[in-house]
Design an enzyme around this catalytic site. Structure first.
Site, PDB file in Angstrom:
ATOM      1  N   HIS A 182       0.817  -1.210   0.000  1.00  0.00           N
ATOM      2  CA  HIS A 182       0.000   0.000   0.000  1.00  0.00           C
ATOM      3  C   HIS A 182       0.850   1.260   0.000  1.00  0.00           C
ATOM      4  O   HIS A 182       0.344   2.353  -0.218  1.00  0.00           O
ATOM      5  CB  HIS A 182      -0.982  -0.027   1.185  1.00  0.00           C
ATOM      6  N   SER A 215       0.067  -1.186  -6.051  1.00  0.00           N
ATOM      7  CA  SER A 215       0.073  -2.421  -6.837  1.00  0.00           C
ATOM      8  C   SER A 215       0.720  -2.209  -8.198  1.00  0.00           C
ATOM      9  O   SER A 215       0.518  -1.173  -8.832  1.00  0.00           O
ATOM     10  CB  SER A 215      -1.356  -2.913  -7.054  1.00  0.00           C
ATOM     11  N   LYS A 271     -14.171  -8.692  -7.140  1.00  0.00           N
ATOM     12  CA  LYS A 271     -13.367  -9.563  -8.007  1.00  0.00           C
ATOM     13  C   LYS A 271     -12.642 -10.628  -7.170  1.00  0.00           C
ATOM     14  O   LYS A 271     -12.584 -11.799  -7.547  1.00  0.00           O
ATOM     15  CB  LYS A 271     -12.361  -8.714  -8.784  1.00  0.00           C
ATOM     16  N   ASP A 272     -12.104 -10.203  -6.022  1.00  0.00           N
ATOM     17  CA  ASP A 272     -11.436 -11.165  -5.138  1.00  0.00           C
ATOM     18  C   ASP A 272     -12.431 -12.186  -4.593  1.00  0.00           C
ATOM     19  O   ASP A 272     -12.113 -13.365  -4.454  1.00  0.00           O
ATOM     20  CB  ASP A 272     -10.752 -10.435  -3.974  1.00  0.00           C
ATOM     21  N   GLU A 317       6.630 -33.782   0.215  1.00  0.00           N
ATOM     22  CA  GLU A 317       5.381 -33.372  -0.423  1.00  0.00           C
ATOM     23  C   GLU A 317       5.699 -32.688  -1.748  1.00  0.00           C
ATOM     24  O   GLU A 317       6.796 -32.167  -1.947  1.00  0.00           O
ATOM     25  CB  GLU A 317       4.634 -32.397   0.483  1.00  0.00           C
TER      26      GLU A 317
END
Lengths: 435, 258
Positions: free
Chosen positions: A213, A217, A241-242, A285
């Site tokens: 922030h 972005s 959107k998220d 894994e």
């Protein structure tokens, strides 16, 4: 407040004394976000939601789990069989690790493609790499807790890596174990640390968002917003959107949890740990397989450095090289979209990482795909490891000088207007005029 | 979004292709166990309760002589359709150490429905000494503890060869099994034709018994499979619906920007 509505009196009273409402509004609602973020920008919020899912399920699982070598395996099975919806909690948590790495790896490669690590986002990138390191540690510690065969032998193999450190290696390893082998003190501290680490991750995630922030972005074009016409407030645009992204991701997550919960796991971990019986193949894994391939690639001594130590150094370097990435990539252009050569090397690098994963999952002396006459997984792993480091240390630095990037658009709004068919451009033009 | 979807599918394909060799049958020249269809396979799979009860019978009359089932309690058998009386009767066949009596001497008691299946041997040494040095593994998680567990266990149970292939010698006290890693297995062929008599008149061929006991062991390893899949269908359908709504909402909100 920015929304312009008259705030509630109580809200105002609190906000004058502790500006928590302004803070939330500033960071979750008003945060000016480039208007052109693609769906690749959804994976950060997905990682955040998985972290929350992991912490919530983990806390409940910890209420039922017993970190003792004699009881750990059975206590996990008790969760699976006798705790109400324990099977659900445990399968969510177990597969949550896989989901976490899927979204974080996509998030990371997205950052690589669009140059999100470049100035002024170096520290944002560093905090991300630190989160990855913490996640690796947390996942490893957690994998040991069910105390199955793979848990025990993974703990043994990984902790023994520290014995490669000259002079003090054995002492460090015994200090980590709390004894002379992986045993009850080891399990106890692994449980304690596995509970601690997620909260450390939360702390670094907050710093990651803080840095985001501050530097704002990045976006698919990799150019800075030129003004308010290039950005939109985070809420409602990116919250919806998220949320859509989270919904789609949860469909996948749920499908794995409910229909193939053991798909990503190793069958051997349903056998109780037995220090006297080594499994035929010790494999980590899936999300650790590339690192495992790097670790095993160096099977030769160099000068006075033993192969084992070299392997450990290479393993550590494979992650720590990411810290140097902002300076190794000498190109001034952020987005791979405008870097015609880099684009190809990016995909080759991604393929290289997949190859390393395949190598990590196979015995080093086996023939590739079982039929290649001349290529063993060891040799393939060595080539892939060499390429991995060459990508960072040679290709990226050189590329910045030799590559001729495509012309950058002058602003984020420009390609929005010019891109797409005439109809969509016309449709898009209207609100633009207003702005 | 189309580009994202395509890339993700390609990545998943690469990942699956990458993982496939990892999933390769662990070393050796043993053939892969043939894939079989089980009532519990697939998204809609369920257990066939009469089959589970037949499998329980095979376990109790054959496997239980050597193999423990220590994570399953007698009371759990209610889930495969046994009533309380039957469960109590099965439990009561076994003895367990009880609480010390008033004089402080050790006592024994009958097992109760709340007890776990009582293992056939007191400890590992007893198990090994009775089995030519080999340790019969616990079966509670057997179908989860092997790759493609149900197929493997079925293949193993039906994979014995009386005559090993030419040039192969089987050590004394061992048996040749097509699917066992290394082929030499210490367990004698456990199932014989008509070795048990099923109450529901199902013909007890070797294949039938193997199928039934595998189903039972799958239930023992994964008792909540039916609940999990039933809940999963509802959850996934709900999430798809919710995601559709969220997508519509997203389109509506973004219409102003595009």
């Amino acid at each position: 407040m920015a929304s312009g509505k008259k705030p509630n009196r109580i809200v105002k009273w609190v906000d004058d004394r502790l500006p928590i409402f302004s803070f939330v509004e500033h960071h979750l609602a008003d945060y000016p976000t480039p208007k052109n973020l693609s769906y690749w920008w959804n994976f950060g919020s997905l990682a955040g939601i998985v972290l929350v899912v992991m912490i919530v399920t983990g806390i409940v699982l910890a209420m039922h789990y017993t970190p003792h070598t004699d009881m750990a395996f059975d206590s996990v099975e008790r969760i699976m069989r006798d705790v109400n919806y324990g099977w659900l909690l445990r399968y969510i948590h177990m597969n949550g690790g896989t989901m976490f790495f899927i979204v974080v790896y996509i998030h990371l490669f997205r950052g690589m493609y669009y140059g999100s690590y470049k100035t002024p986002r170096e520290l944002l990138w560093w905090l991300g790499v630190i989160i990855l390191l913490l996640m690796i540690m947390t996942a490893f510690l957690g994998y040991v807790l069910p105390w199955g065969q793979m848990s025990f032998w993974a703990a043994t193999v990984i902790t023994k890596l520290f014995t490669a450190i000259p002079l003090v290696g054995t002492a460090i390893t015994e200090w980590l174990w709390g004894g002379f082998a992986v045993g009850n003190p080891t399990l106890n501290r692994f449980f304690s640390l596995h509970y601690l680490m997620p909260f450390v991750i939360v702390g670094v995630v907050l710093a990651h968002i803080w840095a985001l922030h501050t530097s704002k972005s990045n976006n698919p074009l990799g150019i800075d917003p030129k003004g308010p016409q290039d950005t939109i407030p985070f809420h409602p645009y990116y919250t919806v959107k998220d949320n859509f992204g989270i919904g789609a991701f949860f469909v996948f997550f749920a499908a794995v949890v409910f229909f193939a919960p053991d798909f990503f796991g190793e069958p051997d971990n349903y056998i109780r740990a037995n220090p006297l019986a080594t499994p035929a193949h010790i494999v980590p894994e899936w999300y650790f397989l590339p690192y495992y391939a790097v670790l095993r690639a160096l099977d030769f001594d160099i000068w006075f450095l033993e192969a084992k130590l070299l392997g450990v150094i290479a393993l550590a370097a494979s992650i720590f090289v990411l810290f140097l990435l902002p300076w190794l990539d000498t190109s001034k252009v952020r987005s791979g979209r405008f870097r015609p050569i880099f684009k190809w090397f990016f995909w080759i690098f991604l393929l290289d990482c997949v190859i390393l994963g395949v190598v990590g999952g196979n015995a080093p002396d086996a023939q590739v795909f079982g039929w290649s006459k001349w290529l063993t997984y060891l040799k393939l792993g060595q080539a892939a490891t060499a390429y991995y480091f060459a990508h960072f240390l040679i290709i990226l630095p050189v590329l910045g000088f030799v590559e001729k990037p495509l012309p950058l658009p002058t602003s984020i709004s420009e390609p929005v207007l010019k891109g797409g068919g005439a109809a969509s451009a016309a449709a898009a033009a209207k609100p633009m005029e207003k702005a | 979004m189309r580009r994202l979807a395509v890339t993700l599918v390609v990545l998943a394909g690469l990942g699956a292709g990458g993982l496939a060799p990892v999933m390769v049958w662990a070393a050796g020249d043993e053939p892969h166990p043939p894939g079989r269809h089980w009532s519990f396979s697939g998204v809609f799979g369920t257990y066939d309760k009469p089959q589970l009860r037949r499998g329980l019978q095979v376990y109790r009359e054959v496997c239980a002589a050597c193999h423990s089932l220590r994570l399953v309690a007698y009371r759990n058998l209610a889930a495969i359709g046994l009533d309380v009386k039957a469960i109590e009767a099965i439990a009561a066949e076994k003895k367990l150490p009880g609480a010390p009596n008033d004089e402080g001497e050790a006592t024994t008691r009958k097992a109760l429905p709340s007890d776990k299946f009582v293992p056939p041997f007191a400890n590992e040494n007893a198990a090994r000494s009775a089995n030519n040095g080999a340790l019969p593994p616990d079966l509670s998680l057997m179908t989860k503890a092997r790759l493609r567990g149900p197929d493997y266990v079925y293949a193993l149970l039906t994979g014995y060869k009386e005559e090993p292939p030419e040039g192969v010698t089987v050590p004394e006290g061992m048996y040749f099994n097509t699917y066992f890693p290394g082929h030499n297995i210490a367990m004698a062929p456990p199932i014989s034709d008509e070795g048990v008599e099923f109450a529901d008149k199902t013909k007890a061929t070797v294949q039938q018994q193997a199928k039934d006991v595998v189903a039972f062991l799958q239930w023992a390893a994964d008792p909540y499979l039916e609940d999990r899949k039933r809940m999963g269908i509802k959850v996934v359908l709900f999430l798809i619906f919710l995601t559709g709504l969220l997508y519509a909402y997203k389109r509506k909100v973004w219409a102003k920007v595009h």
